[in-house]
Design an enzyme around this catalytic site. Structure first.
Site, mmCIF file in Angstrom:
data_model
loop_
_atom_site.group_PDB
_atom_site.id
_atom_site.type_symbol
_atom_site.label_atom_id
_atom_site.label_comp_id
_atom_site.label_asym_id
_atom_site.label_seq_id
_atom_site.Cartn_x
_atom_site.Cartn_y
_atom_site.Cartn_z
ATOM 1 N N GLU A 107 0.763 -1.091 -0.035
ATOM 2 C CA GLU A 107 0.400 0.224 0.062
ATOM 3 C C GLU A 107 1.170 1.307 -0.518
ATOM 4 O O GLU A 107 2.046 0.961 0.657
ATOM 5 C CB GLU A 107 -1.408 0.392 1.340
ATOM 6 C CG GLU A 107 -2.019 1.106 0.841
ATOM 7 C CD GLU A 107 -2.572 1.572 1.597
ATOM 8 O OE1 GLU A 107 -3.069 0.335 3.082
ATOM 9 O OE2 GLU A 107 -3.409 2.599 2.243
ATOM 10 N N ARG A 145 6.447 -13.249 9.056
ATOM 11 C CA ARG A 145 6.304 -11.632 9.203
ATOM 12 C C ARG A 145 8.025 -11.485 9.311
ATOM 13 O O ARG A 145 8.081 -12.350 9.981
ATOM 14 C CB ARG A 145 5.724 -10.838 10.033
ATOM 15 C CG ARG A 145 3.978 -10.595 9.861
ATOM 16 C CD ARG A 145 3.859 -9.221 11.074
ATOM 17 N NE ARG A 145 4.866 -8.189 10.731
ATOM 18 C CZ ARG A 145 4.367 -7.350 10.220
ATOM 19 N NH1 ARG A 145 3.225 -7.473 9.118
ATOM 20 N NH2 ARG A 145 4.961 -5.943 9.583
ATOM 21 N N LYS A 185 5.355 0.573 9.021
ATOM 22 C CA LYS A 185 4.771 1.692 8.027
ATOM 23 C C LYS A 185 4.296 2.914 9.009
ATOM 24 O O LYS A 185 5.283 4.301 9.376
ATOM 25 C CB LYS A 185 4.515 1.703 6.739
ATOM 26 C CG LYS A 185 5.146 1.465 5.789
ATOM 27 C CD LYS A 185 4.638 1.486 4.590
ATOM 28 C CE LYS A 185 3.715 -0.119 4.602
ATOM 29 N NZ LYS A 185 2.981 -0.136 3.464
#
Ligand code: ATP
Ligand code: MG
Length: 579
Positions: A38, A268, A278
């Site tokens: 994103e 992850r 982020k």
């Protein structure tokens, strides 16, 4: 195809295992993966793992990988992020097939598919307030309560959805929901929202839309549009997989999906003392805690690039970490190990004195006058009378293919303050009032004759002599232990050198709710150093090994030959051994 697969290295994690089996069973002609960021921030170390995996398997198995921006939430997204994501992926050494794609370019198709779901009785417009929707979702112990609009007719729903699209509702007044099961033990299946009203322009589609699809709806369908075969994501999406499959199935062949994509989850990447979010990294940038997304202390790709980390080192790190299903925390030193390894054989060496201590060589002229006597023994040097400098030619690296440099040797030099100790600790091998002789790297042996103290008792200067017979060879009749580096005081170049520690003092900064409390206040030290000319006369972005000090890079933004600026990449060595 199989040749390509066999040519790959021995990587054999569960994702590659699945791909091998799928290819063996001829389930797909070619695998297609995607990296779907994103664009709401810069890429970080966690994304590097995802990039290496998605682009890596495509490469290894003769497939292709797309870069797709999952840009369904215009509020936080920006063109700057889009541009930098591309730059980062390329810098890591990967390239996508075709243009970079955008989920937003599928908005027309996604809208049609939402209409298809309504027509099939699989979606409805909910007019409850956001609070009501939340309250009526139930809990793990309790089933949810159906919306009053859950059983509205197809016609009513089509009209309301058209009204949503045409701007007749304010934000929060209406959402489109999938009609699945309000009692499902999986909360993601309790009629998840698939479209919401947002009166917001979008960086790609402008004001064409005032409704935007939710990630969970847009993602599987974007995968389907692009013919993604293996949609690889992180474990937190495991609970979303049933909905992923539900959507793909409900749209199905009728909606034109011939080959359904499949989602696979891996763990992850978590690294100690490192934040991979982020949102939290953006907070540090916005508040000026760091100098920007590319602050060399940041675990962003931009930060690591400016720090001097190499793409090869980062990829090696990801290979070593591997791909698994179990969450864990990777030792930060493994990353440093990989980076260091990638630098060992590729960086030229040079001498930089980080904490300068002046040394005056009292017999300089007499001693250096004799240097020509040593020429026959292979000493490569030249005397410049105007500069009163002996220029010594030395290789840039033990691998002589990397070329040579000239090092100026002069009457006054600097050594590091740490190389002369008034009260040396046990086992100290450098200079002290007791141990007065040492080899100066690349030149003569030096003997200290006097130290000069300031009022506070600190050593501020040394007087010393050199042994004229020791240029490039050992002295006769005695052994001189220890080698230190040095830089000419008159020909060396003052430089800013930045040393780094971890940005975070706590092991798991994500566990601290106020990110400020996790910070290491000593993460940056700026030193007024002096470097040999070959280091100063380098292009921004050149990496070096500063002898005995570590690996450094000429800063990409601030370095110039007159005012050199170097960032520490990583120390020279560590006791850490990868398992
Ligand atoms: P953030 O929380 O930092 O925004 P994200 O997962 O929301 O991370 P996206 O831009 O949505 O960021 O992620 C793009 C891809 O990168 C996704 O497939 C995601 O799973 C993957 N990814 C993100 N963080 C990590 C991580 N720490 N380890 C491995 N993959 C990651
Ligand atoms: Mg995200």
């Amino acid at each position: 195809m199989t040749d390509t697969a066999n040519a790959s290295t021995e990587k054999n994690d569960f994702i590659r295992h699945i791909i091998r089996e799928d290819l063996a069973a001829q389930k797909y002609e070619q695998i297609v993966t995607r990296f779907p960021p994103e664009p709401n921030g810069y890429l970080h170390l966690g994304h590097v793992k995802s990039i290496c995996l998605n682009f890596g398997v495509a490469e290894e198995f003769g497939g292709i990988c797309h870069l797709r921006y999952d840009d369904t939430n215009p509020t936080a997204e920006k063109q700057d992020y889009i541009d930098n994501i591309k730059k980062d992926v390329k810098w890591l050494g990967f390239d996508w097939v075709g243009e970079a794609r955008h989920a937003s370019s599928y908005f027309d198709q996604l809208y049609k598919w939402a209409v298809q779901l309504i027509e099939q009785g699989d979606a409805y417009v909910d007019l409850q307030t956001p609070e009501q929707i939340k309250d009526n979702r139930g809990s793990f112990a309790e089933p949810g309560k159906p919306s009053p609009q859950r059983d509205a007719s197809v016609e009513e729903n089509l009209q309301r959805f058209a009204d949503m699209r045409n701007g007749k509702y304010a934000e929060g007044e209406a959402v489109l929901r999938a009609k699945i099961d309000m009692a499902s033990p999986n909360m993601n299946l309790r009629d998840p929202i698939i479209y919401r009203v947002m009166h917001q322009s979008h960086h790609q589609t402008g004001d064409a839309w005032c409704i935007y699809p939710m990630y969970d709806f847009a993602h599987p369908l974007s995968d389907a549009i692009e013919g993604i075969t293996h949609s690889i994501c992180t474990l937190e999406f495991e609970d979303h997989r049933p909905f992923y499959e539900w959507v793909v199935d409900k749209i199905g062949k009728k909606g034109g999906i011939e080959t359904p994509p499949h989602q696979y989850e891996f763990s992850r990447l978590n690294v100690d003392h490192t934040l991979t979010s982020k949102r939290k990294l953006k907070q540090l940038v916005d508040e000026g805690v760091v100098s920007g997304w590319d602050d060399p202390r940041m675990p962003t790709v931009a930060g690591m690039r400016r720090r001097g980390y190499t793409p090869e080192g980062l990829r090696d790190f990801c290979d070593r970490v591997g791909v698994a299903k179990a969450d864990g925390v990777v030792d930060f030193r493994l990353l440093e190990f990989s980076i260091r390894q990638s630098l060992e054989t590729t960086t030229a060496r040079g001498m930089a004195v980080l904490n300068p201590l002046k040394v005056t060589i009292t017999n300089f002229n007499d001693a250096v006058a004799q240097w020509e006597d040593l020429k026959a023994e292979g000493v490569n040097a030249r005397w410049d009378d105007a500069q009163q400098t002996l220029w010594l030619t030395q290789p840039k690296h033990p691998n002589v293919d990397m070329g040579e440099r000239e090092i100026p040797f002069t009457e006054t030099i600097y050594i590091d303050q740490g190389d002369y100790e008034l009260e040396p600790p046990k086992g100290y091998k450098r200079l002290s009032p007791e141990k007065t002789e040492i080899r100066l790297r690349n030149t003569y042996c030096l003997a200290v004759t006097e130290h000069i103290l300031d009022e506070a008792g600190n050593v501020v200067e040394l007087k010393a002599t050199i042994d004229p017979t020791t240029l490039g060879k050992n002295p006769e009749g005695r052994k001189v232990k220890g080698v230190i580096h040095w830089v000419s005081a008159s020909q060396g170049v003052p430089a800013t050198v930045r040393l780094y520690e971890q940005l975070f003092a706590v092991e798991d900064p994500s566990s601290v709710s106020d990110v400020h409390e996790a910070l290491n206040l000593n993460s940056l030290t700026e030193l007024a150093a002096v470097v040999e000319p070959s280091l100063a006369n380098s292009d921004a972005g050149t990496r070096f090994q500063f002898e005995r000090e570590g690996y450094f890079i000429a800063d990409s933004e601030e370095h110039s030959n007159d005012k050199p600026v170097f960032n520490q990449i990583v120390s020279l060595r560590d006791t850490f051994k990868p398992g």
